[in-house]
Motif scaffolding. Structure first.
Motif, short mmCIF file in Angstrom:
data_model
loop_
_atom_site.label_atom_id
_atom_site.label_comp_id
_atom_site.label_asym_id
_atom_site.label_seq_id
_atom_site.Cartn_x
_atom_site.Cartn_y
_atom_site.Cartn_z
N ARG A 80 0.81 3.90 -1.77
CA ARG A 80 0.09 5.15 -2.01
C ARG A 80 -0.34 5.80 -0.69
O ARG A 80 -0.19 7.01 -0.49
N ILE A 81 -0.87 4.99 0.24
CA ILE A 81 -1.31 5.53 1.53
C ILE A 81 -0.12 6.06 2.32
O ILE A 81 -0.18 7.15 2.93
N TRP A 82 0.98 5.32 2.32
CA TRP A 82 2.17 5.78 3.04
C TRP A 82 2.72 7.07 2.44
O TRP A 82 3.22 7.95 3.15
N GLY A 131 0.81 -1.21 0.00
CA GLY A 131 0.00 0.00 0.00
C GLY A 131 0.84 1.26 0.00
O GLY A 131 0.67 2.12 0.87
#
Length: 275
Positions: free
Chosen positions: A91-93, A89
């Motif tokens: 993108r979230i980080w 993930g």
């Protein structure tokens, strides 16, 4: 040659760097234009510290703004590239860390001592625009698209096909070699028709079956799509188009050993694998 499988779908690094360079150029142009407005339209002279550990203030110049913005975009792109390969993930980080660093730098501009309120507002605007230009674009580059899933699926099945081709049972090979006799070859030659029937492979073509009777998908490489589909259906198998000219085809679904997955490019088969 063995092909390493893809065990985690990750965005390509080249896409991250392309988006990062574009975001950096866009942010540099925005900051340069904003600095010009502050100096010429609002007549605000921006002041910043001379260094990280130096409290003395110096006048902000266009060259300084360009260099600092490009450095911010460069380090942000490096961080996004590391997240793309190190975490699930990414993108979230990227959004969490990018906005965290951006808001921290904005807080430093707001609390800068010995400057007027107008300078606080102008510096904060530069930091906010840089953050909200670079971070969302990098987050978009880190998004997993359907094409990324299709490429990972194709590479994984190519790995399985390479394992299947490298591991061959020696006993079956020796048995086939013993049964090969000149009489059998002459009988086969004599029974060949003068012209191939519709739906049959010509003798000059490579047979889609191995000597053990297993369908070999590798013989479909380089053939046209109708020919490949015809050969697959004659073998009693099903087929799926994974990619056609770079665009995803039908969904993969569950694994199926009686299915041949094809990749079509300009009407020709460039990849054929079982599953």
């Amino acid at each position: 040659m063995l092909i390493s499988p893809v065990r985690q779908v990750t965005p390509p690094i080249r896409r991250v760097w392309i988006y990062g360079v574009l975001a950096t150029l866009l942010s540099t142009l925005v900051n340069y234009g904003l600095l010009w407005l502050f100096e010429n339209l609002f007549e605000i002279e921006l002041l910043v510290p001379k260094g990280l550990w130096n409290s003395d203030l110096t006048l902000v110049t266009p060259t300084r703004v360009i260099i600092v913005t490009m450095l911010a975009g460069f380090f942000a792109t490096i961080g996004a590239s590391a997240l793309a390969k190190l975490v699930i993930g990414p993108r979230i980080w990227c959004l969490i860390l990018g906005f965290g660093f951006g808001l921290t730098s904005t807080y430093g501009a707001i609390t800068l001592p010995n400057v007027s309120v107008s300078v606080h507002v102008a510096l904060s605007a530069l930091h906010v625009l840089t953050t909200f230009t670079i971070v969302p674009i990098l987050a978009l580059a880190l998004t997993i698209h359907d094409s990324d899933l299709a490429d990972a699926d194709e590479r994984y099945h190519e790995h399985l096909d390479s394992l299947e081709e490298d591991v061959k049972p020696l006993a079956n090979v020796e048995q086939v070699q013993v049964n090969e006799t000149p009489i059998a070859q002459e009988a086969q030659t004599a029974s060949e028709p003068e012209s191939p029937l519709i739906g049959e492979f010509h003798p000059s073509r490579p047979s889609p079956f191995s000597r053990s009777g297993r369908f070999h998908s590798s013989v479909l490489l380089g053939t046209s799509e109708p020919e490949a589909v015809e050969a697959i259906l004659e073998a009693g198998l099903t087929y799926r188009i994974a990619l056609r000219d770079g665009l995803p085809g039908s969904p993969a679904g569950g694994p199926d050993e009686n299915r041949i997955t094809l990749v079509i490019n300009k009407g020709l088969v460039t990849s054929a694998r079982r599953g």
